[in-house]
Design a protein around this motif. Structure first.
Motif, PDB file in Angstrom:
ATOM      1  N   VAL A   1      16.212  25.144  23.669  1.00  0.00           N
ATOM      2  CA  VAL A   1      14.768  25.021  23.472  1.00  0.00           C
ATOM      3  C   VAL A   1      14.333  23.727  24.132  1.00  0.00           C
ATOM      4  O   VAL A   1      14.820  22.653  23.790  1.00  0.00           O
ATOM      5  CB  VAL A   1      14.415  24.971  21.963  1.00  0.00           C
ATOM      6  N   GLN A   2      13.454  23.841  25.103  1.00  0.00           N
ATOM      7  CA  GLN A   2      12.990  22.645  25.802  1.00  0.00           C
ATOM      8  C   GLN A   2      11.935  21.937  24.967  1.00  0.00           C
ATOM      9  O   GLN A   2      11.353  22.520  24.053  1.00  0.00           O
ATOM     10  CB  GLN A   2      12.413  23.034  27.174  1.00  0.00           C
ATOM     11  N   ARG A   3      11.707  20.696  25.315  1.00  0.00           N
ATOM     12  CA  ARG A   3      10.680  19.912  24.651  1.00  0.00           C
ATOM     13  C   ARG A   3       9.321  20.610  24.793  1.00  0.00           C
ATOM     14  O   ARG A   3       8.949  21.004  25.884  1.00  0.00           O
ATOM     15  CB  ARG A   3      10.605  18.554  25.339  1.00  0.00           C
ATOM     16  N   GLY A   4       8.620  20.763  23.710  1.00  0.00           N
ATOM     17  CA  GLY A   4       7.281  21.355  23.775  1.00  0.00           C
ATOM     18  C   GLY A   4       7.271  22.863  23.874  1.00  0.00           C
ATOM     19  O   GLY A   4       6.206  23.473  23.939  1.00  0.00           O
ATOM     20  N   GLU A   5       8.456  23.477  23.861  1.00  0.00           N
ATOM     21  CA  GLU A   5       8.510  24.925  23.996  1.00  0.00           C
ATOM     22  C   GLU A   5       8.294  25.578  22.629  1.00  0.00           C
ATOM     23  O   GLU A   5       8.643  25.011  21.601  1.00  0.00           O
ATOM     24  CB  GLU A   5       9.897  25.325  24.532  1.00  0.00           C
ATOM     25  N   LYS A   6       7.720  26.746  22.648  1.00  0.00           N
ATOM     26  CA  LYS A   6       7.567  27.491  21.389  1.00  0.00           C
ATOM     27  C   LYS A   6       8.421  28.748  21.487  1.00  0.00           C
ATOM     28  O   LYS A   6       8.191  29.591  22.344  1.00  0.00           O
ATOM     29  CB  LYS A   6       6.119  27.897  21.133  1.00  0.00           C
ATOM     30  N   ILE A   7       9.405  28.810  20.614  1.00  0.00           N
ATOM     31  CA  ILE A   7      10.323  29.944  20.604  1.00  0.00           C
ATOM     32  C   ILE A   7      10.021  30.773  19.376  1.00  0.00           C
ATOM     33  O   ILE A   7       9.891  30.240  18.274  1.00  0.00           O
ATOM     34  CB  ILE A   7      11.787  29.468  20.518  1.00  0.00           C
ATOM     35  N   VAL A   8       9.918  32.076  19.551  1.00  0.00           N
ATOM     36  CA  VAL A   8       9.773  32.965  18.407  1.00  0.00           C
ATOM     37  C   VAL A   8      11.004  33.852  18.362  1.00  0.00           C
ATOM     38  O   VAL A   8      11.370  34.467  19.365  1.00  0.00           O
ATOM     39  CB  VAL A   8       8.492  33.815  18.517  1.00  0.00           C
ATOM     40  N   ILE A   9      11.639  33.893  17.207  1.00  0.00           N
ATOM     41  CA  ILE A   9      12.825  34.732  17.043  1.00  0.00           C
ATOM     42  C   ILE A   9      12.437  35.944  16.213  1.00  0.00           C
ATOM     43  O   ILE A   9      11.899  35.807  15.117  1.00  0.00           O
ATOM     44  CB  ILE A   9      13.964  33.969  16.345  1.00  0.00           C
ATOM     45  N   ILE A  10      12.690  37.121  16.727  1.00  0.00           N
ATOM     46  CA  ILE A  10      12.385  38.344  15.985  1.00  0.00           C
ATOM     47  C   ILE A  10      13.677  39.141  15.826  1.00  0.00           C
ATOM     48  O   ILE A  10      14.671  38.904  16.518  1.00  0.00           O
ATOM     49  CB  ILE A  10      11.317  39.210  16.694  1.00  0.00           C
ATOM     50  N   GLY A  11      13.629  40.068  14.907  1.00  0.00           N
ATOM     51  CA  GLY A  11      14.806  40.902  14.726  1.00  0.00           C
ATOM     52  C   GLY A  11      14.812  41.546  13.359  1.00  0.00           C
ATOM     53  O   GLY A  11      14.067  41.113  12.470  1.00  0.00           O
ATOM     54  N   PRO A  12      15.636  42.569  13.169  1.00  0.00           N
ATOM     55  CA  PRO A  12      15.710  43.226  11.861  1.00  0.00           C
ATOM     56  C   PRO A  12      16.322  42.292  10.828  1.00  0.00           C
ATOM     57  O   PRO A  12      16.928  41.277  11.164  1.00  0.00           O
ATOM     58  CB  PRO A  12      16.623  44.440  12.126  1.00  0.00           C
ATOM     59  N   SER A  13      16.166  42.639   9.549  1.00  0.00           N
ATOM     60  CA  SER A  13      16.746  41.779   8.508  1.00  0.00           C
ATOM     61  C   SER A  13      18.253  41.874   8.584  1.00  0.00           C
ATOM     62  O   SER A  13      18.815  42.923   8.867  1.00  0.00           O
ATOM     63  CB  SER A  13      16.237  42.210   7.134  1.00  0.00           C
ATOM     64  N   GLY A  14      18.906  40.762   8.320  1.00  0.00           N
ATOM     65  CA  GLY A  14      20.356  40.747   8.427  1.00  0.00           C
ATOM     66  C   GLY A  14      20.845  40.413   9.816  1.00  0.00           C
ATOM     67  O   GLY A  14      22.047  40.370  10.059  1.00  0.00           O
ATOM     68  N   SER A  15      19.894  40.153  10.730  1.00  0.00           N
ATOM     69  CA  SER A  15      20.311  39.863  12.092  1.00  0.00           C
ATOM     70  C   SER A  15      20.789  38.420  12.249  1.00  0.00           C
ATOM     71  O   SER A  15      21.319  38.069  13.284  1.00  0.00           O
ATOM     72  CB  SER A  15      19.150  40.109  13.053  1.00  0.00           C
ATOM     73  N   GLY A  16      20.576  37.597  11.214  1.00  0.00           N
ATOM     74  CA  GLY A  16      21.052  36.225  11.297  1.00  0.00           C
ATOM     75  C   GLY A  16      20.018  35.252  11.806  1.00  0.00           C
ATOM     76  O   GLY A  16      20.340  34.086  12.025  1.00  0.00           O
ATOM     77  N   LYS A  17      18.759  35.703  11.978  1.00  0.00           N
ATOM     78  CA  LYS A  17      17.778  34.787  12.557  1.00  0.00           C
ATOM     79  C   LYS A  17      17.430  33.647  11.602  1.00  0.00           C
ATOM     80  O   LYS A  17      17.346  32.487  11.997  1.00  0.00           O
ATOM     81  CB  LYS A  17      16.523  35.534  12.997  1.00  0.00           C
ATOM     82  N   THR A  18      17.258  33.988  10.300  1.00  0.00           N
ATOM     83  CA  THR A  18      16.972  32.924   9.334  1.00  0.00           C
ATOM     84  C   THR A  18      18.168  32.005   9.172  1.00  0.00           C
ATOM     85  O   THR A  18      18.033  30.788   9.085  1.00  0.00           O
ATOM     86  CB  THR A  18      16.595  33.537   7.974  1.00  0.00           C
ATOM     87  N   THR A  19      19.365  32.577   9.131  1.00  0.00           N
ATOM     88  CA  THR A  19      20.576  31.774   9.006  1.00  0.00           C
ATOM     89  C   THR A  19      20.694  30.811  10.175  1.00  0.00           C
ATOM     90  O   THR A  19      20.996  29.625   9.988  1.00  0.00           O
ATOM     91  CB  THR A  19      21.811  32.673   8.975  1.00  0.00           C
TER      92      THR A  19
END
Lengths: 312, 282
Positions: free
Chosen positions: A85-103
């Motif tokens: 993730v670069q400085r000033g970048e906005k990353i959005v992570i999507i995915g089904p539940s259990g995909s590990g995105k929150t982890t």
């Protein structure tokens, strides 16, 4: 800012950057932040983000995850996740539940331990340090707390402190962690709460605030620490639909002012408008990543397509 | 004899146990200076033992918390981390030992063990030690339950703001845990005030001990034990009123912050608290 040495992962080097240990951070440093920032004026158009939070080691990515592995017991939750993730970048992570995105998000500020790989925030290893001999061991509580103070996090269930008012929630961390004098911290807290639209609710306790208002206080609380990175863990998922908009508005304002954000969300509209890159995760690994137009209009992977079909 | 006289005679008979219970003795000893001294000693012993026991219990509960971390700089942090599991083991052993043996037995053992180390200990200190150590084991479980009742998200939010475990516990988790801890704590203090009576066996002149001495001297145990009961009831009833006030104070969920007038003004009842309205500064 030209002669910035390449950041080391060892912690015995004296730190000359803004990320200096709290004992070095003088009382005036935080006060200077407020004096120099446009927030020092009573201008309603002034930003939420202080400029000091943005200028760090330019050229070094804000977040660098290298082959991160994580297990919960015997279940592998993250299987080799790598991203930058670069400085000033906005990353959005999507995915089904259990995909590990929150982890994965929680691994960035070491709320979860990792079993393999490395995560660096602004060039510094998070949660771990390298001992002599190259062995990676878990870092001391104080160092971890120092790193966490520079990363702001907003939770799905707000996690406001119910025994403190909105104002006290926001000044708690700056006064106790950064040792900012209470008057200064209160001033800044009033400004932040005003910017998120809660100037008349500063003395209310969280149980007197609606969900959207509580989440906005939580965002102000995270911003009070002047973080260089903001993490959003499904910040609007627990809100009634009509309250989602007000929180997204604050997040959008934050994005426009140049804050580096990593957002886990199901709000595809927000992702389309605000994200620089969208990352789709499934079953612990990154399936696809790219600009929102590419991902939403032309998903390459089969799994991305089926997920988007279900969502949109 | 008219029936009213008969009923009255019957009542008097019941309340004086057929002439064996002398109420004048009760009246005479109720405010005896030695008895009052005993009451004071009971209260003092109960309060300091409960406070010390609570502190011991707090530490034991923290040792047993899986999130417990000691904040230290490298390289000490690794060393201390290695020492945590024996600490946890010690906590388990301590609780098992002090919950598993009777308080009376602990009291007698502690009183008698000191001469073996060529130390003398007076009854009050021995009683204080035994009561505190015993209470620590029970308070550990109570405080653990209180800490467990606080949502884990609170600790996570505090940590994500850069607070250490210690700061988060002190400022965020323990204040919220206190609300759950108060009712069982009240119960424990109630028991503590009564358990001080056990110290009579190691010749401490708290309330029961004093009463026993008098009873032996004047061969009037029933009347004097009645005096003891009156005083114990007084103490426990007063405490239950305090406990209710404490519970009320911690249970009301406030909506808006009130600005209290200074404590001396509150005492004389001058001002009413005012709503803390935000000042308009723009």
């Amino acid at each position: 800012m030209e002669d910035v040495p390449f950041p080391h992962t060892s912690s015995d080097e004296p730190d000359h950057t803004r990320d200096a240990p709290f004992s070095d951070r003088s009382e005036t440093a935080y006060a200077d932040t407020i004096r120099q920032s446009p927030l020092a004026t009573t201008d309603q158009e002034a930003p939420l983000v202080s400029p000091e939070a943005i200028e760090q080691h330019p050229g070094v990515p804000m977040v660098q995850a290298e082959d991160v592995h994580k297990r919960f017991g015997s279940t592998e939750v993250l299987r080799g996740v790598s991203m930058t993730v670069q400085r000033g970048e906005k990353i959005v992570i999507i995915g089904p539940s259990g995909s590990g995105k929150t982890t994965f998000l929680r691994c960035i500020n070491h709320l979860e331990k990792i079993q393999g790989g490395r995560i660096l925030v602004d060039g510094q290893l998070v949660g771990y340090r390298e001992e002599k001999g190259g062995k990676i061991v878990e870092d001391s509580e104080r160092n971890i707390a120092r790193m966490r103070a520079q990363i702001g996090m907003v939770f799905q269930r707000f996690n406001l402190f119910p025994h403190l008012t909105a104002l006290e929630n926001v000044i708690e961390a700056p006064t106790k962690v950064l040792r900012v004098p209470k008057a200064r911290a209160s001033e800044r807290a009033h400004e932040l709460l005003g910017k998120v639209g809660l100037a008349d609710k500063v003395n209310n306790y969280p149980n007197a605030l609606s969900g959207g208002q509580q989440q906005r206080v939580a965002i102000a609380r995270a911003l009070a620490m002047n973080p260089k990175l903001m993490l959003f863990d499904e910040a609007t998922s627990a809100l009634d639909p009509e309250l989602v908009g007000e929180v997204l508005k604050v997040m959008r304002q934050l994005a426009e002012e140049g804050m580096t954000m990593v957002v886990v969300t199901h709000e595809m509209g927000f992702a389309r408008e605000v994200a620089d890159r969208v990352i789709f995760m499934d079953q612990g690994s990154i399936v696809e990543a790219g600009p929102p137009n590419d991902i939403f209009n032309n998903p390459g992977h089969e799994r991305t397509q089926s997920f988007l079909r279900m969502i949109l | 004899m008219n029936p009213f006289q008969q009923i009255w005679d019957f009542i008097v008979y019941i309340f004086t146990l057929g002439g064996n219970f002398d109420w004048s003795i009760v009246g005479h000893y109720l405010f005896n200076s030695f008895i009052l001294k005993g009451v004071w000693l009971t209260l003092l012993l109960a309060v300091i033992s409960q406070v010390t026991g609570s502190i011991i219990g707090l530490f034991l509960a923290l040792f047993k918390d899986p999130r417990f971390v000691v904040t230290a700089s490298p390289p000490f942090d690794r060393i201390i981390k290695g020492l945590l599991w024996p600490l946890r083991l010690f906590a388990d052993f301590y609780i098992w030992l002090f919950r598993g043996t009777p308080l009376l037995v602990q009291l007698i053992i502690i009183y008698n063990v000191f001469p073996f180390f060529h130390l003398t200990v007076d009854s009050f200190t021995a009683a204080f030690l035994a009561l505190s150590l015993n209470e620590g084991a029970y308070m550990a479980e109570i405080i653990r339950a209180g800490i467990g009742s606080v949502d884990t998200g609170q600790m996570e939010a505090a940590k994500s703001l850069g607070m250490t475990y210690g700061q988060a516990m002190r400022r965020i988790v323990l204040p919220q845990a206190f609300r759950v801890i108060i009712p069982p704590l009240g119960n424990e203090f109630n028991s503590m005030m009564k358990n001080t009576s056990l110290a009579a066996v190691i010749s401490l002149l708290e309330l029961f001990g004093t009463v026993e001495q008098f009873a032996a001297a004047i061969f009037a145990s029933l009347e004097l034990f009645f005096v003891a009961c009156v005083w114990y009831l007084l103490l426990t009833t007063l405490w239950s009123l305090v406990q209710r006030q404490l519970e009320r104070r911690f249970n009301t969920s406030k909506q808006v912050k009130w600005i209290q007038p200074p404590w001396w003004q509150r005492l004389i009842g001058g001002r009413r608290p005012a709503l803390a309205l935000p000042q308009s500064n723009q």
